[in-house]
Scaffold this active site. Structure first.
Site, PDB file in Angstrom:
ATOM      1  N   ALA A 134       0.843  -1.193   0.000  1.00  0.00           N
ATOM      2  CA  ALA A 134       0.000   0.000   0.000  1.00  0.00           C
ATOM      3  C   ALA A 134       0.879   1.244   0.000  1.00  0.00           C
ATOM      4  CB  ALA A 134      -0.898   0.016   1.228  1.00  0.00           C
ATOM      5  N   ASN A 142      -0.002   8.083  -0.086  1.00  0.00           N
ATOM      6  CA  ASN A 142      -0.286   9.366  -0.728  1.00  0.00           C
ATOM      7  C   ASN A 142      -1.168  10.253   0.154  1.00  0.00           C
ATOM      8  OD1 ASN A 142       0.735   8.025  -3.197  1.00  0.00           O
ATOM      9  ND2 ASN A 142      -1.211   6.939  -3.046  1.00  0.00           N
ATOM     10  N   GLU A 146      -0.050   3.036   6.811  1.00  0.00           N
ATOM     11  CA  GLU A 146      -0.177   4.104   5.809  1.00  0.00           C
ATOM     12  C   GLU A 146      -0.817   5.341   6.430  1.00  0.00           C
ATOM     13  OE1 GLU A 146       1.630   3.377   3.483  1.00  0.00           O
ATOM     14  OE2 GLU A 146       1.576   1.194   3.518  1.00  0.00           O
TER      15      GLU A 146
HETATM   16  N1  BES Z   1       5.745   3.831   1.230  1.00  0.00           N
HETATM   17  C1  BES Z   1       5.509   2.444   1.225  1.00  0.00           C
HETATM   18  C2  BES Z   1       5.082   1.924  -0.114  1.00  0.00           C
HETATM   19  C3  BES Z   1       6.201   1.790  -1.114  1.00  0.00           C
HETATM   20  C4  BES Z   1       7.126   0.822  -0.973  1.00  0.00           C
HETATM   21  C5  BES Z   1       6.288   2.603  -2.207  1.00  0.00           C
HETATM   22  C6  BES Z   1       8.145   0.696  -1.914  1.00  0.00           C
HETATM   23  C7  BES Z   1       7.298   2.478  -3.118  1.00  0.00           C
HETATM   24  C8  BES Z   1       8.235   1.512  -2.988  1.00  0.00           C
HETATM   25  C9  BES Z   1       4.427   2.065   2.220  1.00  0.00           C
HETATM   26  O1  BES Z   1       4.273   2.935   3.275  1.00  0.00           O
HETATM   27  C10 BES Z   1       4.855   0.767   2.812  1.00  0.00           C
HETATM   28  O2  BES Z   1       5.808   0.747   3.514  1.00  0.00           O
HETATM   29  N2  BES Z   1       4.137  -0.304   2.499  1.00  0.00           N
HETATM   30  C11 BES Z   1       4.494  -1.632   2.899  1.00  0.00           C
HETATM   31  C12 BES Z   1       3.573  -2.173   3.950  1.00  0.00           C
HETATM   32  C13 BES Z   1       3.901  -1.699   5.324  1.00  0.00           C
HETATM   33  C14 BES Z   1       2.895  -2.174   6.334  1.00  0.00           C
HETATM   34  C15 BES Z   1       5.266  -2.112   5.783  1.00  0.00           C
HETATM   35  C16 BES Z   1       4.401  -2.468   1.650  1.00  0.00           C
HETATM   36  O3  BES Z   1       3.869  -1.981   0.663  1.00  0.00           O
HETATM   37  O4  BES Z   1       4.847  -3.600   1.676  1.00  0.00           O
HETATM   38 ZN    ZN Z   2       5.649   2.774   4.804  1.00  0.00          ZN
END
Ligand code: BES
Ligand code: ZN
Length: 879
Positions: free
Chosen positions: A267, A270, A303
């Site tokens: 996720a 944004n 998020e």
């Molecule tokens: N900012 C990230 C999403 C992201 C990850 C965008 C890599 C671009 C490249 C988001 O906040 C995130 O960390 N998502 C994790 C889940 C979270 C619970 C650790 C994910 O997408 O795995």
């Molecule tokens: Zn994150």
């Protein structure tokens, strides 16, 4: 696809941009194959920047259609436009730049920038996807206020969303319509988002601590609204929790979440418009497991929490990624601990850290929590940045205490709100509120590798002195051969024969505060005076530091702690260490070595834990789940033979099952499902315990029919998937397994997220035949190479969660893997690069497999036109 330029980005090369972009106006005229993007950027030369400095904007595969400055079209001699860069040779000091680009969302299979997922337009801009939409200073320290106008055909996209608050909307000619959004908070381009399409909505609201009403929306594929209730509930609990735990209030009038089915990650945060992989939104008892519910809760929270740790305060550059990710993981861990069971959550976190971060830190892809260089930033969203990054924040709290830590966080928000900050800024607030010097501690951010503590103890009854001799070392990692001494906060307890804490008079040899020994030197002799009898030592309680321990501990002490440690984590750890020791002993025996270990004593303890009603069922389930094959491999360290490890694990599981047959059967019966369902932690815990008991019982005569009955009687996905796993893994090919797999497929064939479980279960069947099954399943009607969830379920599970299948001795698993990674890469380099990390520990394999794994890596490395993403991973893995 961006092919590799070989360019290396270095932290020490950071310098602020010569220009700022205070205002960004974007107009999208959406169409699948030719979307027009008009950007109107207010650009200012920064004070101190050379007047002759050109403006160089980032692009990625762009086609420039129009360019004007302050309303005047530019002449060809005034600028230089390539797909990947736009240079304006002599820009004025302050001006309005108009850019028109044309992009094709429908053919964007990399899922970065603007793309289509099931006919919905959506975006993913982190880390460097915004440059696939328009030319921009696509770096996180350029903060801009965005106003976005979206135009689309009403029938194609009745819903038009972007960041911030809705401003106006209305009809246009020829069946088109528009909406305008304004986000008052300056933000970096990676937080930009747009969604347009036909989606179902779940609406709710939340009143913040200062009494403002926020409209909440979760948007899903039409018809799936009934599956978004749990996510909405988790969102409201997250908003409430952040107010109470960190004093953080939400800041816009609306907060929207959109679930899409094609998404590279879990996720994305944004501003005001989180976009989610639908796997982390959609759930009900029929389709989601308890693990799915827990993930949804954690990711919704994660998020949402980024709104303050990431969005209001963002990162100066991508080297600082852990500033938002490590901190936000720490926050979501604390949230889940408060919502569920703290002890169980901590054990699960540590298992994840060891399974993902430890191998990273101990292999060729090791890097500091804050790296100093990268070739492809996408490859640095790692377990080290996230999970170890979270542990480092936790250690700061351990060292400072909860109250001072909170004061530091308050200061962080106050001091850096609206800024793009660094790890130095973050550490400074804690130094300022505590008066402590954190410079040695800061090495946790700068130095890669998992520190090890070697500990031994002596007791002298004559002098009534108890001594711990503790020595630290940090193993070398790629490009860091010499390591500096770290500050390790080691929580501990001295436990007396009755399980009570042992009082001591004084202590010397190290600073000891509130049950924490502060290790700062290579060697400490920590002397406790006034200790009459030799206590058992409980070390790294609560997993206070992400380290490995080499302890000379008598088995008696270990059994004692496994039964009596008052620290729930340490107690689990003691039992888990005993299991690991037994597994390694069995492994050596299978390879023709050593004697069988303390089996009877251990299986007895397993039975005792299973039936101990004073322990939460979820805790008992965790204790009973044996260390995984990869965990055992890591503890063995080298010349790994996955088949022997598998056999050792089966032997121990069978011994535990046989020794506790009646007790397990009895307890299994008592835990029977009463048909009522709640996804809460207590209910999930009972299911977890019952399902692990099923796993053991399925090894005994009648096991297949027991599992088949469990499968048939299941009233929720947790139980159904658990039974199917047992059948497919332990009774592969049996009539019961064949029937259950077919039944599951018939029932859920039209639900892609549930079919992912079906793929996963089959991809993780142990043994040499699975590679053929996986090859065949690639042709299944529900599979698609273009969808990241499908690829990860089938190919990702096979390569990262099937030790005996993937590491088939003849190398067939690796050959299939190399071929598939290259095929995925053609569409989606980011997903391919992530898949490719499955071979990161290839050097730990026995020589035969090692040679075959290397061939597969070389086959990938030798392919033509490799993407920057994949080349970076394979070259570092081979280095
Ligand atoms: N900012 C990230 C999403 C992201 C990850 C965008 C890599 C671009 C490249 C988001 O906040 C995130 O960390 N998502 C994790 C889940 C979270 C619970 C650790 C994910 O997408 O795995
Ligand atoms: Zn994150």
């Amino acid at each position: 696809m961006r092919t590799d330029t070989g360019q290396v980005f270095k932290l020490e090369d950071y310098r602020p941009s010569d220009f700022s972009i205070p205002q960004t106006g974007l107009t999208f005229r959406l169409s699948p194959d030719a979307t027009r993007v008009t950007a109107v950027l207010t650009i200012e030369r920064r004070d101190g920047a050379a007047a002759s400095a050109p403006l160089v904007l980032d692009g990625d595969g762009l086609l420039l259609k129009r360019i004007a400055i302050d309303g005047r079209e530019l002449a060809p001699a005034d600028y230089l436009a390539t797909p990947d860069q736009l240079t304006i040779l002599k820009p004025p000091a302050r001006f309005e730049l108009l850019l028109e680009t044309e992009i094709a969302p429908a053919s964007n299979e990399a899922l970065m920038g603007l793309y289509r997922s099931s006919n919905v337009y959506c975006t993913q801009c982190e880390a460097e996807g915004f440059r696939r939409i328009t030319y921009f200073l696509d770096r996180p320290d350029i903060l801009s206020v965005y106003t976005v106008r979206i135009e689309a055909r009403l029938d194609e996209a009745p819903l038009l969303l972007s960041n911030g608050n809705p401003v106006e909307s209305g009809a246009l000619a020829d069946g088109w319509h528009y909406a305008r959004w304004h986000d008052p908070f300056p933000k970096p381009s990676y937080l930009f988002a747009l969604v347009a399409g036909n989606l179902g909505q779940v609406a709710d609201s939340f009143v913040t601590m200062s009494g403002r009403k926020v409209e909440l929306g979760i948007y899903v594929e039409p018809g799936k609204e009934g599956l978004a209730g749990y996510a909405m509930d988790a969102l409201k609990r997250s908003m409430q929790w952040d107010e109470q735990a960190f004093g953080r209030e939400y800041d816009l009038d609306v907060f929207n979440i959109v679930a899409v089915s094609d998404f590279n990650m879990g996720a994305m945060e944004n501003k005001g418009l989180n976009i989610f992989n639908d796997k982390y939104v959609l759930a009900d008892r029929e389709t989601a497991t308890d693990a799915d519910f827990a993930n949804i809760e954690a990711i919704i929270a994660h998020e949402y929490f980024h709104n303050w740790t990431g969005n209001r305060i963002t990162c100066r550059d991508w080297f600082q990624l852990c500033l938002k990710e490590g901190l936000t993981v720490f926050r979501d861990h604390e949230f889940s601990a408060d919502q569920r069971s703290r002890a169980v959550k901590r054990i699960a976190e540590v298992r994840t850290l060891r399974a993902h971060q430890f191998p990273e830190d101990q292999g060729p892809l090791a890097h500091p929590v804050r790296p100093r260089r990268y070739r492809e930033i996408n490859n640095f969203y790692t377990a080290t940045v996230y999970e170890k990054g979270s542990e480092v924040v936790r250690m700061i709290r351990t060292i400072l205490g909860a109250e001072t830590f909170r004061a530091g966080m308050d200061l962080y928000f106050e001091r850096h709100d609206g800024e793009a900050a660094t790890i130095e800024d973050f550490l400074k607030v804690f130094e300022d509120v505590s008066g402590r010097d954190l410079s040695q501690f800061a090495l946790w951010y700068h130095q890669a590798g998992t520190p090890n503590l070697t500990v031994s103890s002596t007791h002298n009854p004559a002098t009534r002195e108890f001594t711990l001799e503790i020595e630290q070392s940090v193993p070398p990692t790629p490009s860091e051969s010499r390591k500096r001494l770290m500050h390790i906060p080691l929580a501990f307890g001295l436990v007396g024969a009755g399980g009570e804490p042992v009082a001591y008079g004084g202590v010397e040899g190290a600073a000891v505060e509130d049950g924490v020994i502060h290790i700062r030197k290579r060697r400490h002799m920590v002397r406790f005076s006034g200790v009459d009898e030799r206590p058992a030592v409980s070390l790294n309680r609560g997993f206070s530091a992400p380290i490995t321990l080499s302890v000379e501990q008598k088995a008696d002490d270990q059994f004692f702690l496994a039964g009596h440690d008052s620290d729930a984590f340490a107690r689990w750890q003691a039992f888990n260490t005993l299991l690991t020791d037994a597994l390694i002993a069995a492994f050596r025996q299978i390879l023709g070595g050593a004697k069988p270990a303390f089996s009877a004593r251990l299986t007895g303890l397993a039975g005792k834990i299973a039936g101990d009603e004073t322990l939460e069922p979820a805790y008992r389930a965790l204790a009973l789940s044996l260390p995984g094959e990869a965990d055992i491999a890591r503890d063995i360290g080298r010349t790994i033979d996955p088949d022997a490890i598998f056999a050792a694990r089966e032997t121990l599981a069978l011994a535990i099952a046989r020794a506790n047959q009646d007790a397990f059967a009895n307890l299994y019966g008592r835990l029977a499902d009463d048909g009522r369902f709640s996804p809460d932690a207590a209910n999930a815990g009972r299911r977890a315990l019952r399902n692990i008991l099923l796993d053991y019982l399925s090894l005994l005569p009648g096991g297949a029919s027991l599992a088949a009955r469990h499968f048939e009687a299941a009233t929720n996905m947790t139980d159904r998937a658990a039974a199917l796993t047992v059948l497919a893994h332990r009774h592969d090919g049996s009539p019961e397994a064949v029937k259950a797999l077919a039944g599951f497929e018939a029932r859920y064939g039209a639900d892609p997220l549930v079919m992912d479980k079906w793929f996963q279960i089959q991809a993780s069947v142990p043994g040499p035949r699975t590679v053929d099954t996986v090859r065949e399943l690639i042709g299944h009607a529900s599979f698609s190479m273009a969808n990241p969830n499908r690829v990860r379920s089938l190919v990702g599970t096979f390569s990262s969660a099937n030790q005996t299948g993937f590491h088939r001795a003849d190398g067939e698993g690796y050959r299939f893997f190399a071929q598939t990674v290259l095929e995925v890469e053609k569409r989606n380099p980011q997903v391919a690069a992530r898949l490719a990390t499955a071979l990161r520990s290839w050097r730990s394999l026995e020589p035969g497999r090692q040679a075959k794994a290397r061939e597969a890596l070389l086959a990938i490395a030798g392919a033509e036109n490799l993407s920057a993403d994949l080349r970076d991973i394979v070259e570092r893995t081979l280095a």
